[in-house]
Design a protein around this motif. Structure first.
Motif, short mmCIF file in Angstrom:
data_model
loop_
_atom_site.label_atom_id
_atom_site.label_comp_id
_atom_site.label_asym_id
_atom_site.label_seq_id
_atom_site.Cartn_x
_atom_site.Cartn_y
_atom_site.Cartn_z
N ILE A 32 0.87 -1.19 0.00
CA ILE A 32 0.00 0.00 0.00
C ILE A 32 0.90 1.23 0.00
CG2 ILE A 32 -1.85 1.25 1.19
CD1 ILE A 32 -2.59 -1.45 2.51
N VAL A 33 0.77 2.05 -1.05
CA VAL A 33 1.56 3.26 -1.21
C VAL A 33 0.67 4.44 -0.85
CG1 VAL A 33 2.91 4.67 -2.80
CG2 VAL A 33 2.89 2.16 -3.06
N TYR A 34 0.98 5.09 0.27
CA TYR A 34 0.23 6.26 0.72
C TYR A 34 0.88 7.49 0.10
CZ TYR A 34 -1.64 3.00 4.15
OH TYR A 34 -2.24 1.92 4.76
N THR A 35 0.15 8.20 -0.76
CA THR A 35 0.68 9.31 -1.51
C THR A 35 -0.30 10.47 -1.51
OG1 THR A 35 1.36 10.01 -3.73
CG2 THR A 35 -0.22 8.23 -3.62
N ASN A 36 0.20 11.66 -1.80
CA ASN A 36 -0.66 12.82 -1.95
C ASN A 36 -1.18 12.95 -3.37
OD1 ASN A 36 -0.49 13.80 0.74
ND2 ASN A 36 1.58 14.50 0.29
N LEU A 37 -0.62 12.18 -4.27
CA LEU A 37 -1.09 12.17 -5.65
C LEU A 37 -2.40 11.38 -5.74
CD1 LEU A 37 2.29 11.50 -7.47
CD2 LEU A 37 1.10 13.67 -7.23
N PHE A 38 -3.01 11.41 -6.88
CA PHE A 38 -4.21 10.62 -7.15
C PHE A 38 -5.34 10.94 -6.17
CE2 PHE A 38 -0.46 7.87 -8.09
CZ PHE A 38 -0.42 8.13 -9.44
N PHE A 39 -5.50 12.24 -5.90
CA PHE A 39 -6.57 12.73 -5.04
C PHE A 39 -6.49 12.15 -3.63
CE2 PHE A 39 -8.21 12.32 -9.42
CZ PHE A 39 -8.17 13.65 -9.75
N GLY A 40 -5.30 11.79 -3.19
CA GLY A 40 -5.09 11.28 -1.85
C GLY A 40 -5.44 9.82 -1.65
N LYS A 41 -5.81 9.13 -2.73
CA LYS A 41 -6.13 7.70 -2.62
C LYS A 41 -4.83 6.89 -2.62
CE LYS A 41 -10.58 7.49 -5.02
NZ LYS A 41 -11.30 6.74 -6.07
N PRO A 42 -4.69 5.97 -1.67
CA PRO A 42 -3.50 5.11 -1.69
C PRO A 42 -3.57 4.12 -2.86
CG PRO A 42 -4.83 4.67 0.26
CD PRO A 42 -5.51 5.74 -0.50
N LEU A 43 -2.39 3.78 -3.37
CA LEU A 43 -2.28 2.78 -4.42
C LEU A 43 -2.10 1.43 -3.74
CD1 LEU A 43 -1.90 1.94 -7.38
CD2 LEU A 43 0.54 2.49 -7.11
N VAL A 44 -3.03 0.52 -3.98
CA VAL A 44 -3.01 -0.80 -3.36
C VAL A 44 -2.63 -1.83 -4.42
CG1 VAL A 44 -4.37 -2.52 -2.12
CG2 VAL A 44 -4.78 -0.09 -1.71
N ILE A 45 -1.56 -2.57 -4.17
CA ILE A 45 -1.05 -3.53 -5.15
C ILE A 45 -1.08 -4.93 -4.54
CG2 ILE A 45 0.94 -4.17 -6.57
CD1 ILE A 45 1.67 -1.01 -5.55
N CYS A 46 -1.72 -5.85 -5.23
CA CYS A 46 -1.71 -7.25 -4.82
C CYS A 46 -0.35 -7.82 -5.24
CB CYS A 46 -2.85 -8.03 -5.47
SG CYS A 46 -2.81 -9.79 -5.05
N MET A 47 0.44 -8.25 -4.29
CA MET A 47 1.78 -8.74 -4.57
C MET A 47 1.75 -10.11 -5.24
SD MET A 47 3.34 -6.13 -3.53
CE MET A 47 5.04 -6.59 -3.56
N GLN A 48 0.63 -10.82 -5.16
CA GLN A 48 0.54 -12.14 -5.77
C GLN A 48 0.17 -12.08 -7.25
OE1 GLN A 48 -2.33 -13.13 -2.84
NE2 GLN A 48 -0.99 -14.60 -1.82
N THR A 49 -0.69 -11.13 -7.61
CA THR A 49 -1.19 -11.07 -8.99
C THR A 49 -0.69 -9.85 -9.76
OG1 THR A 49 -3.17 -9.82 -8.41
CG2 THR A 49 -3.31 -12.24 -8.30
N GLY A 50 -0.21 -8.82 -9.04
CA GLY A 50 0.20 -7.59 -9.69
C GLY A 50 -0.95 -6.64 -9.97
N ARG A 51 -2.16 -7.03 -9.65
CA ARG A 51 -3.30 -6.14 -9.86
C ARG A 51 -3.23 -4.99 -8.85
NH1 ARG A 51 -4.91 -10.95 -11.49
NH2 ARG A 51 -6.32 -11.15 -13.25
#
Length: 100
Positions: A32-51
């Motif tokens: 989970i990447v917590y960023t100020n970009l993308f309207f403050g929404k964190p980028l959530v990455i499934c490490m198993q599938t890459g989705r």
């Protein structure tokens, strides 16, 4: 070669959290990447599938969306995932001009 219009090129220090958990049905591993970009929404990455997906609390409550994005098999597994994300995903700042 023609140059393209660069839309953005941002650099920031971000908080990244790696979490793994197991339910009675399956195991999950996420970054989970917590960023100020993308309207403050964190980028959530499934490490198993890459989705990956940008998530806010409304997205977490939308089980159909979660099931589709992460290709979850059952409603029960989706509910487990939503419950888990509900503690990790902070509220995003309001941007009414981009409300969907």
């Amino acid at each position: 070669m023609d140059l393209v219009d660069k839309l953005y090129d941002e650099h920031e220090q971000v908080k990244v959290q790696f979490v793994g958990f197991a339910t009675k049905d399956t195991r999950y591993d996420f970054g989970i990447v917590y960023t100020n970009l993308f309207f403050g929404k964190p980028l959530v990455i499934c490490m198993q599938t890459g989705r990956s997906a940008l998530l806010d609390p409304r997205d977490v409550e939308n089980h159909e969306y979660l099931q589709n994005i992460f290709r979850i098999d059952t409603a029960s597994q989706t509910a487990d995932l939503a419950d888990f994300f509900s503690d990790l995903i902070p509220p995003a700042p309001l941007h009414p001009e981009y409300d969907y």
